[in-house]
Scaffold this active site. Structure first.
Site, PDB file in Angstrom:
ATOM      1  N   THR A  41       0.898  -1.112  -0.034  1.00 31.35           N
ATOM      2  CA  THR A  41      -0.136   0.091   0.047  1.00 31.35           C
ATOM      3  C   THR A  41       0.811   1.338  -0.082  1.00 31.35           C
ATOM      4  O   THR A  41       0.232   2.357   0.015  1.00 31.35           O
ATOM      5  CB  THR A  41      -0.959  -0.043   1.337  1.00 31.35           C
ATOM      6  OG1 THR A  41      -0.025  -0.172   2.507  1.00 31.35           O
ATOM      7  CG2 THR A  41      -2.017  -0.979   1.228  1.00 31.35           C
ATOM      8  N   HIS A  66      -8.943  -5.795  16.099  1.00 32.50           N
ATOM      9  CA  HIS A  66      -7.602  -6.101  15.847  1.00 32.50           C
ATOM     10  C   HIS A  66      -6.931  -6.463  17.135  1.00 32.50           C
ATOM     11  O   HIS A  66      -7.149  -5.894  18.215  1.00 32.50           O
ATOM     12  CB  HIS A  66      -6.766  -5.011  15.113  1.00 32.50           C
ATOM     13  CG  HIS A  66      -7.271  -5.170  13.652  1.00 32.50           C
ATOM     14  ND1 HIS A  66      -8.367  -4.487  13.225  1.00 32.50           N
ATOM     15  CD2 HIS A  66      -6.712  -5.684  12.394  1.00 32.50           C
ATOM     16  CE1 HIS A  66      -8.510  -4.464  11.902  1.00 32.50           C
ATOM     17  NE2 HIS A  66      -7.436  -5.425  11.379  1.00 32.50           N
ATOM     18  N   LYS A 100      -1.560  -3.024  16.912  1.00 30.23           N
ATOM     19  CA  LYS A 100      -1.919  -2.286  15.924  1.00 30.23           C
ATOM     20  C   LYS A 100      -1.947  -0.947  16.228  1.00 30.23           C
ATOM     21  O   LYS A 100      -2.609  -0.450  17.164  1.00 30.23           O
ATOM     22  CB  LYS A 100      -3.115  -2.732  15.265  1.00 30.23           C
ATOM     23  CG  LYS A 100      -3.557  -1.983  13.937  1.00 30.23           C
ATOM     24  CD  LYS A 100      -4.726  -2.445  13.151  1.00 30.23           C
ATOM     25  CE  LYS A 100      -5.300  -1.761  12.050  1.00 30.23           C
ATOM     26  NZ  LYS A 100      -4.285  -1.660  11.058  1.00 30.23           N
TER      27      LYS A 100
END
Lengths: 267, 267, 267, 267
Positions: free
Chosen positions: B102, B156, B160
């Site tokens: 990304t 998550h 994270k």
């Protein structure tokens, strides 16, 4: 078997009607009176969509009616103003009030306690009559001893104004009795959009989902090494409170003090 | 059947290893080369915990090695810096790069597009190789046509750093292509604790749960009259990306242009 | 603080490796020995993918090694045959064995009990070291007192051969300690396709979902008037057992009898 | 804007009442008539718990009433016997019947089709008016192209007699249009208790949960490498059908043929 004699205040209200419909189906309970400013003089069965019961709705609750009904308990889910007045009337009449409201303040609860002690009658007060929700909160408290990391997701219909819900806040409070405040998540975590991480109560994050169609749902999710433990309660209708109300009726009829919280009636 | 010949860059990385292990199990794919700065000279099977393959890991990717391998595609899940360089090398060698990052900006993607057109070789680029996650986003977009009210809960592991997740944001963007911005919830709703209602993107609320033990999960919940429709994706391990990577390999080997997004390879 | 000294049998196995990796991260635990027929003579750190520890893997467990290690406990997740032999060796050496197997029969457990009593050493045996799963079973048992109607859904990867899972059966057994056998569902209900209503254990229905990608998950769903109460446990990896193993180590080091079941170490 | 004129058959039934309450809230729809054998002569508003509407409930549906109402559509959720008769009456009167029943057989549907063609009026027939359920089935069908392994869990109140539910069977049928029959689970798997693996339809396993308190819920769970994709629909009340009924009214008023299935009206 001697049946428990029940009087219902606010009989025409939504909760009052539900309580009456449920009592009529229980073998060990007997409806002996019903008061409300609405539907005065009508048979209570007709008001709740059931066959004729033979008991008419009186107007506002009066001590004379209560006494002559020889009720054991008075179930009252009306508003805080009526509740205080009705409870006092019941206690004076030797009837145990079962009070379902979150609207009484400390001083008002104190008034009830004083009167209970003076009259040697019992009283029962609970902010929540959902046995399932109370078990959820109890299990959450137990789980937190072993899994300190926890998020709460509560989901309600979109007409609810406040967030987080009272039940979510109470769940967090219960957890914090066994778990120290701590930082959950990564110490360096950041929100790309404000609010993403939810409301933070001493490290516990609460997320409030509001959507049309939903009713009242809550998930408490504990995360630990390689696992998650989730406790979820779904309340689909007003009926959800009935098992707790019936349990309260059965446990309250012999009370001689003020008891607060349905948890006291669960093993 | 002619097998598709695959070269893997970043063979010693976690994704590179997973890709290689998966390719070795597929009948129609043939591993023909593997590059990485680590484990140079070691048999690639040994590196990924499989039996000997007969292919040694070369050092950094070189056009000579690529050409002599007669690869059809180059799978590259390394970092943005290497990816750009490697992709150009592949395109020059007539090999279709399959790029999983990304991290490329518009200018860099432009460079790849220009080179693809000049060399008449294809290239494939995708930010997300999880077929399940892409279906979830697609279904969310379709559902929003009929159920405009929607909340997203993404969950998550607690290492994270960012919230909301990229997938949650992309899901919201997709929904907003078919649904106008609107106020969700009650217009008079209020937060007793800040953040309870989550991150607000044009009315869509995103809630980010972070807990140890969790991996990568997302629920998109639509509420409508008397109902809820929920689409949930759970990614339990790095394997989750493999079906998407294998599909990309099979669909990319004959490409003659730059294609962006796995969605193009789903019917 | 005096550290607890831990010896690990089956150190090269998947569970053995996970146990060692976890012990190495805990401040109050000290790894003092490791046995396995595989990797004999190799440093245990190298075997489990960690830095050098300074302890080599011995061959099969021997009483001499155990004694000279001055271990407090022996963690043994090997197979039933080895477990029985190893446990006896440990008890004779004055080391408390922590036994993780479901494969011992009554006679074998009896042998261990007899030896424990003779040697005045403790032993701990548990079929399940997942704290989350044990809490789930405990909460299920408590819930059944108030909500007698319950279905169990257990979900596992599709390589699992037996259905229902052992945990689902144990959950049902626990519920049946507090709930009478009863007919759930409508007395006149019928299956259009055989098996739809799941496995029936005294009225409790168990449903076994088997799908690739899944790991080990279970939901216990209680239904009551207007509500549902759900308890769910997700085990995402072998790590799920580690908190229970560590708790067992800490609670077992001073044991002087045979204790069976992790439940004994939870409040 | 010209309003669509709606006539409702079975106005006193539960679905009929819900349809009327919903129509009364929609700006572009106008209630022009209501028939039922019950409550004949009463104002329809009173029957459905709304203010006076000015339309009385006629007895059984008659072609004269329909014609003089100048209705565009007739909504009919009565029983199969009445539905067939009413639909024919409507078609003869040039009114499009919207038929909500699963009880018509092929021959009866054929009769309607023939009459529609002869009279050049449209008709719409659907077994399911829940948009959410139809999207769930559509998404399940799409997902099966990429994730062939799937289990269905449907959950209903415990007064439901049949299992699996009609929606679960229809979901499986849809999936089997895109996925070959196959053996799911391990080829050597076995049931320790009969029924654990659910009902088997060409490899798809359906599990039917029946519990008091539940309403109508279904989960379709797809498992793939390292992941799960779940599509869930919750129907909380009869209102769940209303968006589909309103969509059908809007889409049917101009029909000139027989259309079967709400799916035709979704993009």
């Amino acid at each position: 078997m001697k049946k428990i004699r029940v009087y219902v205040a606010g009989a025409s209200g939504k909760m009052g009607q539900e309580v009456i419909r449920t009592i009529l189906k229980e073998d060990d309970l007997l409806l002996v009176g019903a008061s409300d400013t609405r539907h005065q003089g009508m048979d209570v069965g007709f008001v709740v969509g059931a066959p004729r019961v033979g008991i008419d709705i009186t107007g506002p609750l009066e001590i004379g009616n209560l006494r002559s009904s020889r009720a054991d308990v008075l179930v009252d889910f009306t508003n805080p103003q009526s509740v205080l007045k009705n409870s006092k009337t019941a206690i004076m009449a030797g009837v145990v009030p079962i009070i379902g409201t979150t609207g009484l303040d400390e001083a008002e609860i104190g008034e009830i306690r004083t009167l209970v002690e003076k009259e040697k009658t019992g009283a029962f007060l609970a902010p929540n009559f959902s046995i399932g929700a109370i078990l959820m909160m109890r299990f959450a408290r137990e789980s937190a001893k072993y899994f300190p990391n926890v998020d709460i997701i509560e989901m309600h219909h979109d007409q609810k104004l406040d967030a987080p819900s009272g039940t979510a806040l109470k769940t967090a409070e219960g957890i914090l009795e066994v778990r120290e405040p701590m930082i959950q998540g990564h110490p360096n975590e950041y929100e790309k959009i404000q609010g993403a991480r939810g409301a933070d109560i001493a490290g516990i994050h609460i997320h409030s989902v509001r959507l049309p169609g939903l009713i009242a749902h809550q998930e408490v999710i504990f995360g630990g090494l390689g696992q998650a433990l989730t406790i979820r309660h779904d309340a689909f209708s007003r009926e959800t409170y009935m098992p707790g109300v019936m349990l309260s009726i059965r446990k309250s009829s012999e009370l001689t003090e003020l008891v607060i919280g349905l948890d006291n009636f669960l093993d």
